[in-house]
Design a protein around this motif. Structure first.
Motif, short mmCIF file in Angstrom:
data_model
loop_
_atom_site.label_atom_id
_atom_site.label_comp_id
_atom_site.label_asym_id
_atom_site.label_seq_id
_atom_site.Cartn_x
_atom_site.Cartn_y
_atom_site.Cartn_z
N VAL A 140 0.88 -1.18 0.00
CA VAL A 140 0.00 0.00 0.00
C VAL A 140 0.91 1.23 0.00
N ARG A 141 0.90 1.95 -1.10
CA ARG A 141 1.82 3.09 -1.25
C ARG A 141 1.18 4.19 -2.09
N ASN A 142 1.86 5.34 -2.11
CA ASN A 142 1.46 6.40 -3.02
C ASN A 142 1.89 6.03 -4.44
N ALA A 143 1.06 6.40 -5.40
CA ALA A 143 1.39 6.11 -6.80
C ALA A 143 2.59 6.92 -7.24
N ASN A 144 3.32 6.38 -8.17
CA ASN A 144 4.38 7.15 -8.82
C ASN A 144 3.75 8.12 -9.82
N GLU A 145 4.31 9.30 -9.94
CA GLU A 145 3.76 10.30 -10.85
C GLU A 145 3.71 9.74 -12.27
N LEU B 39 -2.21 8.20 -12.88
CA LEU B 39 -2.16 8.51 -11.46
C LEU B 39 -1.16 9.62 -11.15
N THR B 40 -1.37 10.26 -10.00
CA THR B 40 -0.43 11.26 -9.50
C THR B 40 0.08 10.81 -8.14
N SER B 41 1.12 11.47 -7.67
CA SER B 41 1.82 10.99 -6.48
C SER B 41 1.03 11.16 -5.19
N ASP B 42 -0.06 11.93 -5.21
CA ASP B 42 -0.87 12.06 -3.99
C ASP B 42 -1.99 11.03 -3.93
N MET B 43 -2.05 10.11 -4.89
CA MET B 43 -3.07 9.06 -4.90
C MET B 43 -2.51 7.79 -4.28
N LEU B 44 -3.38 7.08 -3.55
CA LEU B 44 -2.97 5.84 -2.89
C LEU B 44 -3.37 4.65 -3.76
N VAL B 45 -2.44 3.71 -3.92
CA VAL B 45 -2.71 2.52 -4.73
C VAL B 45 -2.33 1.26 -3.95
N ILE B 46 -2.97 0.16 -4.31
CA ILE B 46 -2.63 -1.16 -3.78
C ILE B 46 -1.83 -1.87 -4.87
N CYS B 47 -0.61 -2.26 -4.55
CA CYS B 47 0.28 -2.83 -5.56
C CYS B 47 0.74 -4.23 -5.14
N ASP B 48 1.23 -4.97 -6.12
CA ASP B 48 1.98 -6.18 -5.80
C ASP B 48 3.46 -5.80 -5.84
N ALA B 49 4.32 -6.73 -5.99
CA ALA B 49 5.75 -6.42 -6.00
C ALA B 49 6.18 -5.69 -7.27
N GLU B 50 5.28 -5.62 -8.26
CA GLU B 50 5.70 -5.08 -9.56
C GLU B 50 4.84 -3.92 -10.05
N LYS B 51 3.55 -3.90 -9.76
CA LYS B 51 2.62 -2.99 -10.46
C LYS B 51 1.43 -2.65 -9.58
N PRO B 52 0.72 -1.59 -9.91
CA PRO B 52 -0.52 -1.28 -9.20
C PRO B 52 -1.60 -2.32 -9.53
#
Length: 798
Positions: free
Chosen positions: A284-289, A303-316
């Motif tokens: 659970v991290r902030n998205a990359n710009e 996505l922008t860096s202020d958005m929260l995303v659920i990712c695996d080890a590689e991708k959102p």
């Protein structure tokens, strides 16, 4: 929120009618906006049994059936293949169907037909809504179904759904379970807890996935569970029917369980296909710009860096709290899933949802706010449904990554304090009883009471909140209305200025005008459109710092532009006539740039065009207004550039110019795109004619004369410099005894009259209140009139 009563009954015993339940919910603060009876969405559709079938005598594809509807047999012609003994849904004469069709008895190819066999579509149903029916066939019931009953009741489609308006302060009640708690309080009964019983079959969730939360401020709690050997199949009819009742489309058993928990517990959930989680991780991290994710609705989201995303080890894999990624969804061959049950910051979900234009039932719940307790209850309820439906093998353990938080909080208070807040007596025992029913435990520390508020009631922060919770159940009728210590009763009324404006509006309506409302913001081009001179003070307009656009970027200094735009709009929309008025403020700055507030002047604008409308139509509205306000006016030639030079006048009241009335200059009409009609406008400074004392006074009136009115016409020649109004004023000033009215009916110029001269024809009306006037009386009066005209304007009889 839509709440089926059958679903509420899972948690609370409801032994009252829907209307009584509605009243009780309203009494404790939950407004019920509508009661939806499923079995009333069609009328006059019943269960019938086909007792005989024969071929239609005049059509090979039609059949004539005899249908028993319980004590009565009807003849129905149909093209559907049926046999005797079948039980079907029959719409009777007068039936109204969900597709809008009204059924009437009639003849089909010469044979009487008293109804129509119905399928799901005619009843407004889908195959998911009821069990054992075919969408392409008529409805066929099991043998033994009671005849003559409502077909929807026979199908089991007869729930009652409450549309409850949940207060913004109670986001916890956006769920069936929490609303059922309130129903229990309203009915004075108890509420059962959700079933969260399930057995794990081995394994461990920690061996299946690793959860890492990199932004605990935006995700204070994240829970995960693992289920293997997943079986994908349609949900039970109970789950499908309930989801449809609250507006959610059933998909399959796993997705339906997440939606079921969302509605029942109020906890949004997501199920990840385990094989799509790269590296066996959830991050659970902030998205990359500039990062991109394709959501379940097949939409590409940047996505922008202020958005929260659920990712695996590689991708959102999901946009947190809003929607899963297309790659993470449940498929027909999914064998392992990871359940997500999390708490996300409501403001971040709201901003992300709006920026991406991506909304879901989950995002709607997160935006309203969810409590810390819902995550654990939600995920356990989902696992219990997995076990109950045989959808898979539940693995041991739950992953729970969370910040430290207090599960309960204490609020110290006393009955005296609650009583002071509410202004009524508060029985201690009743107070403790009501708070306990609301799930708020109360302890006595010997000095005061202490309320122990659980994690599910984020809205209760202090004693005032406890007082509100108590009184909404105890009853507002216990509060007796009282005055403040030094207060007294007063009779309310409108301020004089508002009464004045109301009178202005009422008079305009009485003159046949309709009110218009326009923005106070206009375009800077208005001055050029109105042909205003460069030094005209009306050009000095206030600019808006953050305008909606250039067309609405300054505060208006006149209503003329807004009125002409409104008339132009009506003209372009093929309205052949318009008679409008607007009462609004204009804004005149004392200096620019602004260093103090501008003068805000209440102003009346009048505008009209169309067949039968001329200058005198607009002038009549002005005169009627001034008459209603007990004001006398004079009219002098106007030099305003947007008005016709010969068909306009300035309005003078008490020696001051207060406005204008006239025909719009043809060039200005062209600018606004109004053709084929002459346009007339007026504008009056209402503040200038407002008089608190005089406008509402009773007017002096005279009785009508019982004797006939005598008219006389007079044509005089005067210098061209004199206006027709000057002649009228000269006669009025002479105070002619029997004169009641003066009208100018002709103005004429010619070489025979002479250069610089014109002929003005006037009509005079005379009447007496006590006798019939003689010719001699009229001649005396006319002589006085002619004398006054000669003296004031040098008039000569033509």
């Amino acid at each position: 929120m839509l709440a089926p009563i059958s679903w509420l009954k899972d948690y609370v015993d409801i032994n009252v009618s829907p209307s009584v339940l509605t009243k009780k919910l309203v009494a404790i603060g939950f407004e019920v906006e509508d009661i939806v009876y499923q079995n009333k969405q069609v009328s006059n559709v019943v269960v019938g049994k086909i007792v005989a079938v024969e071929k239609h005598p005049n059509a090979d594809r039609l059949r004539v059936t005899q249908i028993d509807i319980g004590g009565k047999t009807l003849q129905v012609v149909t093209n559907v293949p049926v046999v005797g003994g079948e039980v079907v849904a029959l719409s009777l004469d007068g039936a109204h169907l969900a597709n809008g069709l009204d059924i009437k008895s009639g003849e089909l190819r010469g044979v009487k037909s008293e109804g129509m066999l119905c399928g799901l579509e005619e009843l407004g149903l889908t195959v998911d809504a009821v069990e054992g029916q075919d969408a392409k066939d008529i409805i066929r019931f099991k043998d033994g179904t009671s005849l003559g009953v409502n077909a929807l009741d026979a199908l089991g489609y007869n729930d009652v759904i409450l549309d409850v308006s949940i207060p913004a302060s109670r986001p916890d009640c956006n769920s069936i379970y929490k609303l059922a708690k309130e129903v229990a309080v309203a009915l004075g009964t108890s509420c059962r807890e959700p079933s969260i019983d399930f057995k794990s079959v081995g394994g461990n969730v920690n061996n299946d996935v690793v959860v890492e939360v990199k932004n605990s401020a935006l995700c204070p709690r994240y829970m995960a569970a693992s289920v293997k050997n997943i079986k994908i199949f349609p949900s039970s009819q109970k789950i499908k029917s309930r989801l449809l009742a609250v507006g959610i489309r059933p998909i399959n058993n796993i997705v339906d369980i997440t939606n079921y928990v969302l509605t029942e517990i109020g906890q949004p959930m997501h199920a990840f296909d385990k094989r799509e989680l790269g590296g066996g991780k959830i991050v659970v991290r902030n998205a990359n710009e500039g990062e991109v994710i394709v959501s379940l609705d097949d939409k590409e989201n940047h996505l922008t860096s202020d958005m929260l995303v659920i990712c695996d080890a590689e991708k959102p894999c999901a946009v947190a709290g809003i929607m899963g990624g297309l790659n993470s969804g449940i498929k027909d061959d999914t064998k392992e899933i990871i359940f997500e049950s999390a708490k996300f910051a409501r403001d971040n979900v709201r901003r992300t949802s709006r920026v991406l234009n991506l909304r879901s039932d989950s995002s709607a719940r997160f935006e309203k706010g969810i409590d810390f307790g819902s995550q654990e209850l939600g995920i356990k309820r989902a696992l219990a449904l997995i076990a109950e439906t045989g959808s898979g093998d539940i693995q041991e353990g739950l992953i729970d990554v969370k910040v430290d938080y207090a599960k309960t909080r204490d609020i110290e208070f006393s009955t005296r304090k609650i009583s002071d807040i509410l202004g009524c007596k508060v029985p201690k025992a009743r107070l403790i009883e009501i708070l306990s029913k609301l799930g708020i435990a109360v302890k006595d520390n010997g000095k005061n009471l202490v309320a122990v508020v659980g994690e599910d009631r984020d809205d209760i922060l202090g004693v005032n909140d406890l007082a509100e919770e108590f009184i909404r159940v105890y009853g507002y009728n216990h509060i007796k209305p009282t005055l403040f210590e030094y207060a007294s009763l007063t009779q309310g009324s409108k301020p004089s200025k508002i009464k004045f404006v109301d009178k202005v509006k009422d008079t305009m309506v009485a003159c046949g005008l309709n009110e218009a409302v326009t923005y106070s913001f206009i375009t800077p081009k208005f001055a050029d459109n109105l042909k205003l001179e460069e030094k005209d003070g009306l050009r000095e307009a206030i600019s808006i710092l953050n305008p909606l656009g250039e067309a609405l970027s300054i505060m208006r200094t006149t209503l003329a532009h807004s009125m002409l735009e409104t008339l132009a709009y009506n003209k372009t929309h093929f309205n052949k006539q318009a008679k409008l008025f607007e009462v609004a403020k204009i804004y005149l700055p004392k200096s620019l740039p602004l260093n103090e507030l501008p003068n805000e002047i209440e102003t009346l604008s009048i505008g009209m065009y169309g067949e039968g409308i001329d200058f005198y139509s607009a002038k009549y509205a002005v005169e009627e207004l001034l008459r209603a306000l007990n004001k006398d006016a004079e009219y002098v030639r106007s030099s305003r550039p947007f008005l016709h030079p010969g068909r306009s006048a300035d309005i003078i009241v008490d020696g001051n110019a207060v406005g204008f009335v006239g025909e719009v200059h043809p060039d200005v009409q062209d600018t606004y795109g109004i053709d084929n009609y002459r346009v007339y406008i007026a504008e009056i400074d209402l503040d200038a004619i407002y008089d608190e004392k005089s406008f509402d006074e009773k007017r002096n009136v005279k009785p009508f004369s019982k004797f006939p009115t005598v008219d006389r016409d007079l044509a005089v020649v005067v210098d061209d410099k004199y206006l027709a109004g000057d002649l009228v004023s000269a006669v009025k000033d002479a105070k002619i005894k029997y004169l009641t009215d003066i009208k100018v009916f002709d103005v004429y110029k010619s070489k025979q009259i002479g250069d610089g001269k014109k002929s003005v024809a006037l009509n005079f009306s005379f009447v007496s209140l006590d006798r019939t006037l003689t010719d001699e009386d009229i001649n005396v009066e006319m002589a006085k009139i002619l004398s006054a005209l000669k003296r004031k304007v040098g008039a000569k009889i033509r």
